[in-house]
Design a protein around this motif. Structure first.
Motif, short mmCIF file in Angstrom:
data_model
loop_
_atom_site.label_atom_id
_atom_site.label_comp_id
_atom_site.label_asym_id
_atom_site.label_seq_id
_atom_site.Cartn_x
_atom_site.Cartn_y
_atom_site.Cartn_z
N TYR A 173 -29.02 71.99 -78.67
CA TYR A 173 -28.46 73.35 -78.74
C TYR A 173 -29.29 74.20 -79.69
O TYR A 173 -29.47 73.84 -80.86
CB TYR A 173 -27.02 73.23 -79.25
CG TYR A 173 -26.24 74.51 -79.40
CD1 TYR A 173 -25.57 75.06 -78.32
CD2 TYR A 173 -26.13 75.14 -80.64
CE1 TYR A 173 -24.81 76.21 -78.47
CE2 TYR A 173 -25.37 76.29 -80.80
CZ TYR A 173 -24.72 76.82 -79.71
OH TYR A 173 -23.96 77.95 -79.86
N LEU A 174 -29.80 75.31 -79.21
CA LEU A 174 -30.64 76.15 -80.06
C LEU A 174 -30.22 77.62 -80.05
O LEU A 174 -30.99 78.50 -80.42
CB LEU A 174 -32.12 76.01 -79.68
CG LEU A 174 -32.55 76.07 -78.21
CD1 LEU A 174 -32.32 77.41 -77.57
CD2 LEU A 174 -34.01 75.66 -78.08
N ILE A 175 -28.98 77.88 -79.64
CA ILE A 175 -28.51 79.27 -79.69
C ILE A 175 -28.27 79.69 -81.13
O ILE A 175 -28.73 80.73 -81.59
CB ILE A 175 -27.25 79.43 -78.82
CG1 ILE A 175 -27.61 79.19 -77.34
CG2 ILE A 175 -26.65 80.83 -79.00
CD1 ILE A 175 -26.44 79.22 -76.41
N HIS A 176 -27.53 78.84 -81.88
CA HIS A 176 -27.30 79.07 -83.30
C HIS A 176 -27.97 77.96 -84.11
O HIS A 176 -28.18 76.85 -83.60
CB HIS A 176 -25.81 79.04 -83.63
CG HIS A 176 -25.00 80.14 -83.01
ND1 HIS A 176 -24.83 81.36 -83.60
CD2 HIS A 176 -24.31 80.18 -81.84
CE1 HIS A 176 -24.06 82.12 -82.84
NE2 HIS A 176 -23.73 81.43 -81.75
N ASP A 177 -28.24 78.23 -85.37
CA ASP A 177 -28.61 77.18 -86.31
C ASP A 177 -27.31 76.55 -86.80
O ASP A 177 -26.62 77.11 -87.65
CB ASP A 177 -29.40 77.76 -87.48
CG ASP A 177 -29.76 76.70 -88.51
OD1 ASP A 177 -29.49 75.51 -88.28
OD2 ASP A 177 -30.30 77.07 -89.58
N THR A 178 -26.98 75.39 -86.27
CA THR A 178 -25.67 74.80 -86.55
C THR A 178 -25.59 74.16 -87.94
O THR A 178 -24.52 73.69 -88.33
CB THR A 178 -25.28 73.77 -85.48
OG1 THR A 178 -26.28 72.74 -85.42
CG2 THR A 178 -25.16 74.44 -84.11
N ALA A 179 -26.69 74.14 -88.69
CA ALA A 179 -26.60 73.71 -90.09
C ALA A 179 -25.69 74.64 -90.88
O ALA A 179 -25.15 74.26 -91.92
CB ALA A 179 -27.99 73.66 -90.73
N ASP A 180 -25.51 75.87 -90.39
CA ASP A 180 -24.64 76.84 -91.05
C ASP A 180 -23.23 76.87 -90.46
O ASP A 180 -22.42 77.68 -90.90
CB ASP A 180 -25.26 78.24 -90.95
CG ASP A 180 -26.50 78.37 -91.82
OD1 ASP A 180 -26.58 77.68 -92.85
OD2 ASP A 180 -27.40 79.15 -91.45
N TRP A 181 -22.98 76.03 -89.46
CA TRP A 181 -21.64 76.01 -88.88
C TRP A 181 -20.67 75.40 -89.89
O TRP A 181 -20.99 74.46 -90.62
CB TRP A 181 -21.63 75.23 -87.58
CG TRP A 181 -22.04 76.07 -86.41
CD1 TRP A 181 -22.77 77.22 -86.43
CD2 TRP A 181 -21.74 75.81 -85.04
NE1 TRP A 181 -22.95 77.70 -85.16
CE2 TRP A 181 -22.33 76.86 -84.28
CE3 TRP A 181 -21.06 74.81 -84.37
CZ2 TRP A 181 -22.23 76.92 -82.89
CZ3 TRP A 181 -20.96 74.86 -82.98
CH2 TRP A 181 -21.54 75.91 -82.25
N LYS A 182 -19.46 75.93 -89.87
CA LYS A 182 -18.48 75.53 -90.87
C LYS A 182 -17.58 74.39 -90.42
O LYS A 182 -16.86 73.80 -91.23
CB LYS A 182 -17.59 76.74 -91.24
CG LYS A 182 -18.36 78.00 -91.62
CD LYS A 182 -19.34 77.75 -92.76
CE LYS A 182 -20.08 79.01 -93.20
NZ LYS A 182 -21.06 79.50 -92.24
N ASP A 183 -17.59 74.05 -89.13
CA ASP A 183 -16.60 73.09 -88.65
C ASP A 183 -17.14 71.68 -88.43
O ASP A 183 -16.38 70.71 -88.45
CB ASP A 183 -15.95 73.58 -87.35
CG ASP A 183 -16.94 73.81 -86.21
OD1 ASP A 183 -18.15 73.96 -86.49
OD2 ASP A 183 -16.51 73.87 -85.05
N LEU A 184 -18.46 71.51 -88.22
CA LEU A 184 -18.98 70.21 -87.82
C LEU A 184 -18.75 69.14 -88.88
O LEU A 184 -18.26 68.04 -88.59
CB LEU A 184 -20.47 70.32 -87.50
CG LEU A 184 -20.81 71.12 -86.22
CD1 LEU A 184 -22.30 71.42 -86.15
CD2 LEU A 184 -20.36 70.34 -84.98
N ASN A 185 -19.11 69.42 -90.12
CA ASN A 185 -18.91 68.43 -91.19
C ASN A 185 -17.44 68.07 -91.34
O ASN A 185 -17.08 66.90 -91.55
CB ASN A 185 -19.43 68.98 -92.52
CG ASN A 185 -20.94 69.19 -92.52
OD1 ASN A 185 -21.67 68.60 -91.73
ND2 ASN A 185 -21.42 70.05 -93.41
N LEU A 186 -16.58 69.08 -91.25
CA LEU A 186 -15.15 68.86 -91.45
C LEU A 186 -14.57 68.01 -90.32
O LEU A 186 -13.72 67.14 -90.55
CB LEU A 186 -14.44 70.21 -91.53
CG LEU A 186 -15.00 71.19 -92.57
CD1 LEU A 186 -14.28 72.52 -92.50
CD2 LEU A 186 -14.91 70.59 -93.97
N LYS A 187 -15.04 68.24 -89.12
CA LYS A 187 -14.54 67.47 -87.98
C LYS A 187 -14.96 66.01 -88.08
O LYS A 187 -14.23 65.12 -87.62
CB LYS A 187 -15.02 68.12 -86.68
CG LYS A 187 -14.30 69.43 -86.40
CD LYS A 187 -14.86 70.18 -85.20
CE LYS A 187 -14.01 71.39 -84.87
NZ LYS A 187 -14.54 72.20 -83.75
#
Length: 868
Positions: free
Chosen positions: A558-572
């Motif tokens: 996935y390269l639409i967003h930089d998901t390192a800045d996503w807030k939910d992945l680590n929490l999930k």
């Protein structure tokens, strides 16, 4: 019959059909449809032209960058984009229960009987109906053929020598995955055929569930006063309707295998493309009162009248010996298998067929590495397993059915559960098998730890569960081609942890190993237009790769967003670790995951910009709702954050780390106060705290964090992150507004609703219904004692998808109130199994309160007993 489907409820349809079908051994529960039915509503896939003018302006840069990337991918690299916005799959209202076990590839047979969706190369689909793949019935009386018919309602322009055009008004399809039934009443013959389709998809079974096989049992009911000889012919093309069917070099051969007192025979169809060759096999069990015959090869073009005449002459085929020559380039070859038996007057008999496919070694699109499919552990990797697979299937399918019935019976017999729910619960499981699913053996030299060992806060190189049960991956969707998309797996994972928990843990070990890895390669992210690393260290990846590349080796397709800045992945990740531990009570798993949980939580801390104990969203779409911007503390991500702090406190106590417990408890106390102050409005939690005009929208998914706490056995008494009265008020607001004030309360819950009762249309996702989110919402309601509201909410989605829109076995990610759907055949709706967990939990809670002493964690004990 065929004009009323969209206007009748399932219960009404069942009552009208059940008398005809139950006598044929068809259960009353499941999805049912007449073969002559035509769906009235025809929807179109989401396209750029469906975006509002304001959203077009907002995403203009994304559109330009995507177009450039798409052109390079498709025209220069000759690859398929992981999401193709220009070639969305049109809605074909034809699909039925897919064939095969888990991770060995799938073939989908439509509800009208066509073989029409193929996923043999891992994760890569093509949608082609192969006309010659059919079942044909031949009835003979006194040595003369009295009736011969292709059991298809189609009238194709090819194979004109066959008798097509069976009247669909006389037949019904019924699906209760992993089985399906088609009942054919033969007009004027006083004969009923019931084709029962069985795939070995059996919870807590890690051997037979991996097999790439399916069995068709044909039950024949002769209601005449005279005996009949009945033959069923199964025809199959060597290939899958793909262009490589004409590449040349394919060949067929008959086979016979006898062992353990049982014999099977049939035809092997060797398909020899340059990548991932495989063998298809059609086979039947030999018995004294059955006659098995075959045609090794015929050309599936022209009239093909020779094969038809061969069967009609005496109800059998010529059965030549020897192999067919390899096909010339540009030509196809097919094979046929016929099985016949006598059926006395006013009596029954049955015939059995097996279809299997053997592609033991697979390579993904990059062709860098070879992987062995799971079933090779039991049937070898030499590409010669088809005879043994078919023999095993034909001699074990009754055991599979017994196991399936024992698993499904308690739910099917629960009179408190509505029929639609029973159908949805089992039929939505199709995606665990038909989600581009791969299940591979772990190579002896593999290291899933990411190179960081246990003593340094990492993992074992080969965790026991991965070594024993292999690696598992499934796509975000058949059109969104990324494996183990983690923000979506969060919802779908309930099916895996409840039914194949070892595979759920294996996925978690793979994700945990990728957390500590990094890929500093800079690449352009299409939304922002900025370059940033493919994978940052100590953050959870969005996905583990594209099947057209090299999954597990290169993550984050996935390269639409930089998901390192996503807030939910680590929490999930943290929430799933504790939920999985709660359900399995696997202490080694908890011990292995604890340092990784600490690492991702430390990484998450940077999003608390003001130090109040609550993370902030960025002002972009930085979570699973990747088209819906959110600014500042938000109900969705803030709730996930507080829930993660709760389970970190719980896990810290379990691993006897009091210092860490006190740290997270302090953050939790401060964060809870900030969450309540910034987001609670007296009725529900606002979408975000930005103060924008739409910040007080009602988000259907606002209680996602609380949902996972309840699913993990934690309630209000555990750290008091979400007061019960506020959660119940929020859920009531969602039910009143997002559900009952949307589409007359008949289509589930819209993602975003304004408090004045109109959908939030600020983004392309806020006015969509996400089926998987709705099932998670319904589970949350059930946990909170709102079972009636939860069932009503979920029912709207099932009725819309399966009965009104004709999306059986391709449940999409989303639909709007009118006209549009998005991303057919999607992972997230597997979250319906969260509803079943909630029902189980509620029942156990009631039993405990009645004084029977059901202990916390007994669900995990149940799972461990089944695993052993």
């Amino acid at each position: 019959m065929n004009t009323e489907w969209g206007e009748k409820s399932s219960a009404e349809l069942m009552s009208s059909y059940v008398s005809k079908e139950v006598g044929c051994g068809v259960p009353k529960e499941g999805w049912r449809i007449c073969l002559a039915h035509e769906f009235k509503e025809k929807r179109k896939p989401f396209q750029a032209k469906d975006v509002s003018l304001s959203n077009v302006v907002e995403h203009l840069g994304l559109g330009i960058r995507y177009l450039k990337w798409w052109y390079k991918k498709t025209q220069v690299e000759k690859k398929a984009p992981f999401i193709d916005m220009f070639r969305a799959q049109p809605l074909r209202q034809i699909y039925g229960a897919p064939l095969g076990g888990i991770g060995g590839g799938t073939i989908t047979r439509g509800w009208r009987g066509e073989f029409c969706r193929w996923q043999l190369n891992p994760g890569m689909y093509h949608y082609k109906t192969v006309t010659a793949n059919q079942f044909t019935v031949c009835l003979r009386r006194g040595g003369q053929t009295v009736y011969q018919q292709v059991l298809s309602v189609e009238r194709p322009p090819t194979l004109q020598g066959w008798n097509w055009g069976y009247c669909g008004e006389y037949a019904f399809y019924h699906a209760l995955y992993p089985r399906a039934w088609t009942v054919y009443h033969l007009p004027g013959q006083n004969v009923t055929l019931t084709c029962r389709q069985i795939s070995p998809v059996i919870p807590h079974d890690y051997q037979d569930s991996s097999l790439p096989v399916a069995v068709f049992v044909w039950d024949i009911e002769n209601n005449n006063d005279y005996a009949l000889d009945v033959s069923i012919m199964f025809t199959m093309v060597n290939g899958s309707g793909h262009k490589d069917d004409k590449s040349g070099g394919h060949w067929n051969e008959p086979f016979h295998l006898e062992k353990e007192g049982e014999a099977v025979s049939g035809v092997l169809l060797h398909h020899c493309p340059t990548v991932n060759p495989y063998t298809l096999c059609i086979a039947a069990r030999e018995q004294p009162d059955r006659e098995v015959s075959h045609q090794t090869a015929f050309s599936p073009k022209g009239t093909c009248s020779g094969l038809w005449s061969d069967l009609i002459t005496d109800g059998r085929l010529d059965s030549p010996t020897g192999s067919s020559p390899p096909t010339p380039k540009g030509e196809k070859v097919a094979a046929a298998l016929a099985v016949g038996c006598s059926v006395p007057a006013q009596s029954r008999n049955s015939l059995e067929f097996c279809l299997c496919w053997d592609m033991p070694t697979i390579t993904f699109g990059s062709r860098e590495r070879a992987h062995l499919r799971r079933y090779t552990r039991y049937f070898g990797s030499k590409a010669d397993a088809s005879p043994s697979l078919s023999h095993y299937a034909l001699t074990h399918y009754r055991r599979w059915e017994k196991s399936i019935e024992e698993w499904q019976r308690p739910i099917l017999q629960d009179s408190s559960l509505p029929c639609w729910y029973k159908s949805a619960l089992f039929n939505e499981l199709y995606f665990l098998v038909d989600g581009g699913t791969v299940w591979t053996e772990l190579p002896e030299d593999a290291d899933v730890s990411g190179g960081v060992r246990s003593e340094d806060g990492g993992l074992p190189a080969q965790p026991a569960v991965v070594k024993e049960f292999g690696r598992f991956a499934y796509l975000e969707g058949q059109e969104y081609r990324m494996y183990n998309t983690y923000d979506v797996h969060f919802y779908a994972s309930f099916a895996l942890i409840m039914l194949w928990p070892k595979l759920a843990l294996s996925v978690q070990y793979d994700i945990a190993g990728s957390v500590v890895q990094q890929d500093p390669t800079e690449r352009l992210h299409l939304m922002s237009g900025r370059y940033s690393p493919v994978k940052a260290k100590n953050v959870v990846p969005h996905d583990i790769g594209d099947p057209d590349d090299e999954p597990w080796l290169r993550v984050n397709a996935y390269l639409i967003h930089d998901t390192a800045d996503w807030k939910d992945l680590n929490l999930k990740f943290v929430l799933q670790v504790y939920r999985d531990f709660h359900l399995t009570q696997d202490s080694q798993y908890l011990q292995d995951m604890w340092p990784v949980c600490q690492a991702v939580m430390e990484s998450e801390m940077k999003f608390d910009l003001d130090g109040d104990g609550l993370i902030e969203n960025s002002g972009y779409a930085d979570q699973t709702y990747d088209g819906w911007t959110v600014t500042g503390p938000s109900a969705y991500c803030g709730g996930l954050w507080l829930a993660s702090l709760c389970v970190m406190c719980k896990m810290a106590r379990l691993v006897d780390n009091e210092e860490t417990y006190q740290r997270y408890r302090d953050i939790l106390d401060r964060g809870s106060a900030a969450f309540d102050k910034l987001l609670w409005n007296g009725k529900y939690y606002n979408y975000d705290s930005s103060g924008r005009d739409l910040s007080n929208s009602v988000m259907s998914d606002q209680c996602a964090g609380h949902w996972f706490l309840r699913a993990s056995g934690l309630g209000e008494g555990d750290y008091k992150a979400f007061p019960t009265e506020k959660i119940q008020s929020a859920l009531k607001s969602v039910f009143d507004l997002n559900v009952m004030s949307f589409a007359g309360g008949q289509m589930g819950a819209v993602n975003g609703m304004r408090p004045e009762g109109v959908p939030d249309r600020s983004s392309v996702q806020s006015d969509e219904v996400w089926i998987g989110v709705v099932y998670g919402l319904a589970a949350t309601m059930i946990h909170e004692g709102m079972q009636e509201e939860g069932m009503r909410t979920a029912e709207g989605c099932y009725r819309t998808v399966w009965e009104r829109l004709g999306m059986a076995f391709q449940t999409p990610e989303a639909y709007c109130e009118k006209n549009i759907y998005r991303s057919l055949a999607y992972m997230r709706p597997l979250s319906i199994w969260a509803m079943q967990l909630a029902l189980n939990t509620s029942q156990k809670d009631r039993t405990t309160s009645a004084g029977t002493g059901v202990a916390d964690g007994e669900q995990g004990q149940d799972l461990r007993e089944k695993e052993s």
